[in-house]
Motif scaffolding. Structure first.
Motif, PDB file in Angstrom:
ATOM      1  N   PHE A 205       0.231   7.251  -3.152  1.00  0.00           N
ATOM      2  CA  PHE A 205       0.131   6.790  -4.527  1.00  0.00           C
ATOM      3  C   PHE A 205      -0.752   7.738  -5.343  1.00  0.00           C
ATOM      4  N   THR A 206      -0.405   7.893  -6.607  1.00  0.00           N
ATOM      5  CA  THR A 206      -1.217   8.672  -7.531  1.00  0.00           C
ATOM      6  C   THR A 206      -2.452   7.873  -7.927  1.00  0.00           C
ATOM      7  N   VAL A 207      -3.604   8.520  -7.939  1.00  0.00           N
ATOM      8  CA  VAL A 207      -4.886   7.873  -8.253  1.00  0.00           C
ATOM      9  C   VAL A 207      -5.164   8.037  -9.742  1.00  0.00           C
TER      10      VAL A 207
ATOM     11  N   SER B  10      -0.399   4.392  -8.573  1.00  0.00           N
ATOM     12  CA  SER B  10       1.006   4.301  -8.967  1.00  0.00           C
ATOM     13  C   SER B  10       1.869   5.232  -8.140  1.00  0.00           C
ATOM     14  N   ILE B  11       3.170   4.865  -8.056  1.00  0.00           N
ATOM     15  CA  ILE B  11       4.126   5.689  -7.324  1.00  0.00           C
ATOM     16  C   ILE B  11       5.527   5.428  -7.866  1.00  0.00           C
ATOM     17  N   ALA B  12       6.345   6.446  -7.891  1.00  0.00           N
ATOM     18  CA  ALA B  12       7.759   6.312  -8.240  1.00  0.00           C
ATOM     19  C   ALA B  12       8.575   6.586  -6.981  1.00  0.00           C
ATOM     20  N   LEU B  13       9.203   5.545  -6.428  1.00  0.00           N
ATOM     21  CA  LEU B  13      10.002   5.698  -5.220  1.00  0.00           C
ATOM     22  C   LEU B  13      11.400   6.194  -5.585  1.00  0.00           C
TER      23      LEU B  13
ATOM     24  N   SER C 104      13.349   5.501  -8.885  1.00  0.00           N
ATOM     25  CA  SER C 104      12.442   6.480  -9.504  1.00  0.00           C
ATOM     26  C   SER C 104      11.548   5.889 -10.589  1.00  0.00           C
ATOM     27  N   ASN C 105      11.547   4.572 -10.776  1.00  0.00           N
ATOM     28  CA  ASN C 105      10.626   3.944 -11.719  1.00  0.00           C
ATOM     29  C   ASN C 105       9.288   3.668 -11.038  1.00  0.00           C
ATOM     30  N   THR C 106       8.249   3.559 -11.844  1.00  0.00           N
ATOM     31  CA  THR C 106       6.886   3.487 -11.313  1.00  0.00           C
ATOM     32  C   THR C 106       6.507   2.081 -10.884  1.00  0.00           C
ATOM     33  N   ARG C 107       5.903   1.993  -9.703  1.00  0.00           N
ATOM     34  CA  ARG C 107       5.237   0.777  -9.237  1.00  0.00           C
ATOM     35  C   ARG C 107       3.743   1.021  -9.328  1.00  0.00           C
ATOM     36  N   ALA C 108       2.972  -0.036  -9.482  1.00  0.00           N
ATOM     37  CA  ALA C 108       1.523   0.129  -9.600  1.00  0.00           C
ATOM     38  C   ALA C 108       0.787  -0.944  -8.823  1.00  0.00           C
ATOM     39  N   ILE C 109      -0.292  -0.542  -8.221  1.00  0.00           N
ATOM     40  CA  ILE C 109      -1.290  -1.487  -7.715  1.00  0.00           C
ATOM     41  C   ILE C 109      -2.369  -1.536  -8.778  1.00  0.00           C
ATOM     42  N   SER C 110      -2.475  -2.657  -9.442  1.00  0.00           N
ATOM     43  CA  SER C 110      -3.308  -2.905 -10.617  1.00  0.00           C
ATOM     44  C   SER C 110      -2.539  -2.514 -11.874  1.00  0.00           C
ATOM     45  N   GLY C 111      -2.062  -3.541 -12.577  1.00  0.00           N
ATOM     46  CA  GLY C 111      -1.382  -3.321 -13.839  1.00  0.00           C
ATOM     47  C   GLY C 111       0.109  -3.171 -13.696  1.00  0.00           C
ATOM     48  N   TYR C 112       0.780  -3.150 -14.826  1.00  0.00           N
ATOM     49  CA  TYR C 112       2.230  -2.990 -14.845  1.00  0.00           C
ATOM     50  C   TYR C 112       2.626  -1.713 -15.576  1.00  0.00           C
ATOM     51  N   VAL C 113       1.771  -0.683 -15.496  1.00  0.00           N
ATOM     52  CA  VAL C 113       1.957   0.601 -16.146  1.00  0.00           C
ATOM     53  C   VAL C 113       1.891   0.393 -17.661  1.00  0.00           C
TER      54      VAL C 113
ATOM     55  N   SER D 134      -6.403  12.833  -5.222  1.00  0.00           N
ATOM     56  CA  SER D 134      -5.070  13.435  -5.257  1.00  0.00           C
ATOM     57  C   SER D 134      -4.061  12.528  -4.572  1.00  0.00           C
ATOM     58  N   ALA D 135      -2.793  12.688  -4.923  1.00  0.00           N
ATOM     59  CA  ALA D 135      -1.728  11.878  -4.329  1.00  0.00           C
ATOM     60  C   ALA D 135      -1.261  12.522  -3.030  1.00  0.00           C
ATOM     61  N   ASN D 136      -2.132  12.484  -2.022  1.00  0.00           N
ATOM     62  CA  ASN D 136      -1.798  13.052  -0.720  1.00  0.00           C
ATOM     63  C   ASN D 136      -2.548  12.283   0.365  1.00  0.00           C
ATOM     64  N   SER D 137      -2.511  12.786   1.588  1.00  0.00           N
ATOM     65  CA  SER D 137      -3.085  12.058   2.718  1.00  0.00           C
ATOM     66  C   SER D 137      -4.596  11.948   2.665  1.00  0.00           C
ATOM     67  N   SER D 138      -5.257  12.719   1.805  1.00  0.00           N
ATOM     68  CA  SER D 138      -6.714  12.626   1.667  1.00  0.00           C
ATOM     69  C   SER D 138      -7.132  11.831   0.434  1.00  0.00           C
ATOM     70  N   GLY D 139      -6.179  11.247  -0.264  1.00  0.00           N
ATOM     71  CA  GLY D 139      -6.471  10.507  -1.479  1.00  0.00           C
ATOM     72  C   GLY D 139      -6.714   9.035  -1.227  1.00  0.00           C
ATOM     73  N   LEU D 140      -7.309   8.381  -2.202  1.00  0.00           N
ATOM     74  CA  LEU D 140      -7.583   6.950  -2.099  1.00  0.00           C
ATOM     75  C   LEU D 140      -6.292   6.144  -1.953  1.00  0.00           C
ATOM     76  N   GLY D 141      -5.192   6.666  -2.494  1.00  0.00           N
ATOM     77  CA  GLY D 141      -3.904   5.990  -2.395  1.00  0.00           C
ATOM     78  C   GLY D 141      -3.022   6.493  -1.271  1.00  0.00           C
ATOM     79  N   ALA D 142      -3.627   7.034  -0.216  1.00  0.00           N
ATOM     80  CA  ALA D 142      -2.855   7.584   0.899  1.00  0.00           C
ATOM     81  C   ALA D 142      -2.070   6.493   1.616  1.00  0.00           C
ATOM     82  N   ASP D 143      -0.818   6.777   1.912  1.00  0.00           N
ATOM     83  CA  ASP D 143       0.045   5.882   2.688  1.00  0.00           C
ATOM     84  C   ASP D 143      -0.065   6.260   4.155  1.00  0.00           C
ATOM     85  N   THR D 144      -0.521   5.317   4.983  1.00  0.00           N
ATOM     86  CA  THR D 144      -0.695   5.580   6.410  1.00  0.00           C
ATOM     87  C   THR D 144       0.401   4.940   7.256  1.00  0.00           C
ATOM     88  N   SER D 145       1.527   4.553   6.613  1.00  0.00           N
ATOM     89  CA  SER D 145       2.635   3.937   7.361  1.00  0.00           C
ATOM     90  C   SER D 145       3.438   4.968   8.135  1.00  0.00           C
ATOM     91  N   GLY D 146       3.289   6.236   7.788  1.00  0.00           N
ATOM     92  CA  GLY D 146       4.124   7.290   8.345  1.00  0.00           C
ATOM     93  C   GLY D 146       5.190   7.755   7.375  1.00  0.00           C
TER      94      GLY D 146
END
Length: 462
Positions: free
Chosen positions: A238-240, A32-35, A151-160, A221-233
């Motif tokens: 995403f929070t795991v 999940s992530i809140a943009l 600032s609302n949450t998006r999710a990959i898997s589920g609708y929160v 963790s929600a960082n570059s070493s996490g399963l939900g890491a964003d590699t777009s730059g």
């Protein structure tokens, strides 16, 4: 050549995808992530991702469930639904229910277009979906919320809060500000023109709130070493939630690994009993007081193949043990009974072989298993033999019937649990062993000349 249910084997895919993320709805797995940053353009955007489902039924691969909703989900009829806000909905007549194959879904929108039918489009494996049971067009200049910085949450898997997805997802690409065609994310294979395959997205512009999830890391963790890491730059990491390092999978859209197939069962299933499948159809839980036989997603007539099973939960092994091995998939059910030609190894150390009946015969003297043991099974179809291993130690080689189409076989009873590893394990591996081609991740060494059950190997050795 092997029959590979629901997919195709290509050794040279050009662009290779290394990892996917395996989601389990039973444990509410999601990212999940809140943009909160300003979107490039809330009226134009594209989403692309690849998925292999455990079995679809009211599951949301991607959703935004707060504020102005954005829902992309499969309903209880296995139809794809795209919902924007409370009034705009498209529901396909096409159904999506193959648990054996990887597929690519692309949805795009540009609400500035004057022609209503061009404002949103859906594509599956490079082909536009044009048949809908329900189709309400987007309004001109309508704001679409998936990339909105509200600032609302998006999710990959589920609708929160529900609708969690079970299965595999890889190559998740979000493009903020452009309506892109599927050719930006994939292409048809030049040698097999009916096969859609991914291509590199490194040259794309992701926009302010776009993202790219490759699942290269396994951290929580929600960082570059996490399963939900964003590699777009953009660093939209995403929070795991409820996922672990074991959920980083080697099963991808460019190398499809075998799993159990929930669509192919035999035995007491005819009396209404079912097995429970989880962890991407790799974990099997038996039905209460019912025998059920399950088969894998690959059917093989040649080659040397290897897989492992971890015996997780089985209580008292006497009387009704789990049986694992290889069985002939061309003789599954007769008169509501399991009929197979093949061999299985059960927890009591008994090898059972079928020759047209439920049990054609047995041989004893092998070592019985205890909870937590790993049984490895190597089949040499070319030379008609099979070898069983307990925790890496051979339990002997046995001859098998020639001229048979073989598949993974597991027979389970009374809530016992087994975890299958064809090269992308659902359980923790302490050592790490691959086959001679470098594919798979196993607890014990793969015998020389044997290979993991994946499409890269099937294209070469099947």
């Amino acid at each position: 050549m092997p029959l590979i249910l629901g997919t195709n084997s290509i050794k040279d895919t050009g662009y290779d995808v290394a990892n996917s993320c395996r989601f389990n709805s039973g444990s509410s797995d999601n990212l999940s992530i809140a943009l909160s940053s300003t979107a490039t353009n809330t009226k134009k955007g594209t989403l692309s991702f690849w998925f292999k489902s455990q079995g679809l039924n009211f599951q949301f691969p991607i959703a935004k469930g707060a504020g102005t909703v954005f829902y992309l989900y499969f309903n209880s009829s296995n139809q794809l639904v795209w919902q924007n806000g409370l009034t705009n909905t498209r529901i396909t007549t096409q159904v999506f229910r193959d648990p054996t194959a990887w597929g690519n879904l692309v949805v795009n929108f540009d609400t500035t277009q004057a022609t209503a039918s061009n404002r949103q489009k859906m594509f599956y494996n490079g082909v536009e979906i044009t048949s809908f049971g329900t189709s309400n067009d987007l309004s001109e200049d309508q704001v679409i919320s998936i990339f909105d910085g509200d600032s609302n949450t998006r999710a990959i898997s589920g609708y929160v809060g529900g609708g969690y997805y079970s299965g595999y997802i890889c190559e998740v690409v979000g493009i903020d500000g452009e309506q892109l065609d599927p050719t930006s994310f994939g292409e048809f294979d030049s040698d097999s023109p009916n096969i859609w395959k991914p291509k590199s997205v490194s040259g794309l512009s992701f926009g302010n709130n776009g993202f790219y999830l490759e699942f290269k890391q396994s951290g929580t963790s929600a960082n570059s070493s996490g399963l939900g890491a964003d590699t777009s730059g953009n660093d939209h990491h995403f929070t795991v939630n409820n996922l672990t390092a074991e959920d980083q999978s080697l099963d991808t859209c460019t190398n499809n690994f075998a799993t159990l197939n929930p669509l192919v069962q035999a035995g007491s299933v005819t009396s209404g009993a079912t097995h429970t499948f989880s962890n991407g159809n790799l974990t099997l839980t038996g039905g209460t007081n019912k025998w059920i036989a399950d088969y894998g997603t690959f059917a093989l007539t040649t080659g040397k193949w290897f897989y492992e099973v971890k015996l997780t939960t089985f209580g008292n092994p006497s009387g009704s043990p789990i049986r694992v091995g290889w069985g002939a998939i061309n003789d599954v059910v007769k008169d509501n009974n399991i009929y197979f030609r093949g061999l299985t190894y059960d927890l009591q150390g008994i090898v059972r072989y079928g020759s047209g009946g439920t049990d054609g015969g047995t041989t004893t003297g092998r070592t019985a298993f205890v909870q937590g043991d790993i049984v490895s099974i190597a089949i040499d179809i070319d030379n008609d033999e099979i070898t069983f291993y307990k925790n890496g130690s051979s339990q002997g080689t046995i001859s098998i019937i020639s001229g048979v189409t073989y598949g993974i076989f597991a027979s389970d009873y009374n809530n016992k649990v087994a975890e299958l590893n064809t090269g992308s394990p659902p359980f923790s591996i302490s050592s790490g062993n691959s086959d001679g081609n470098g594919y798979g991740n196993f607890e014990y060494s793969v015998p020389s000349g044997y290979y993991s059950l994946c499409t890269k190997n099937l294209a070469e050795y099947g």
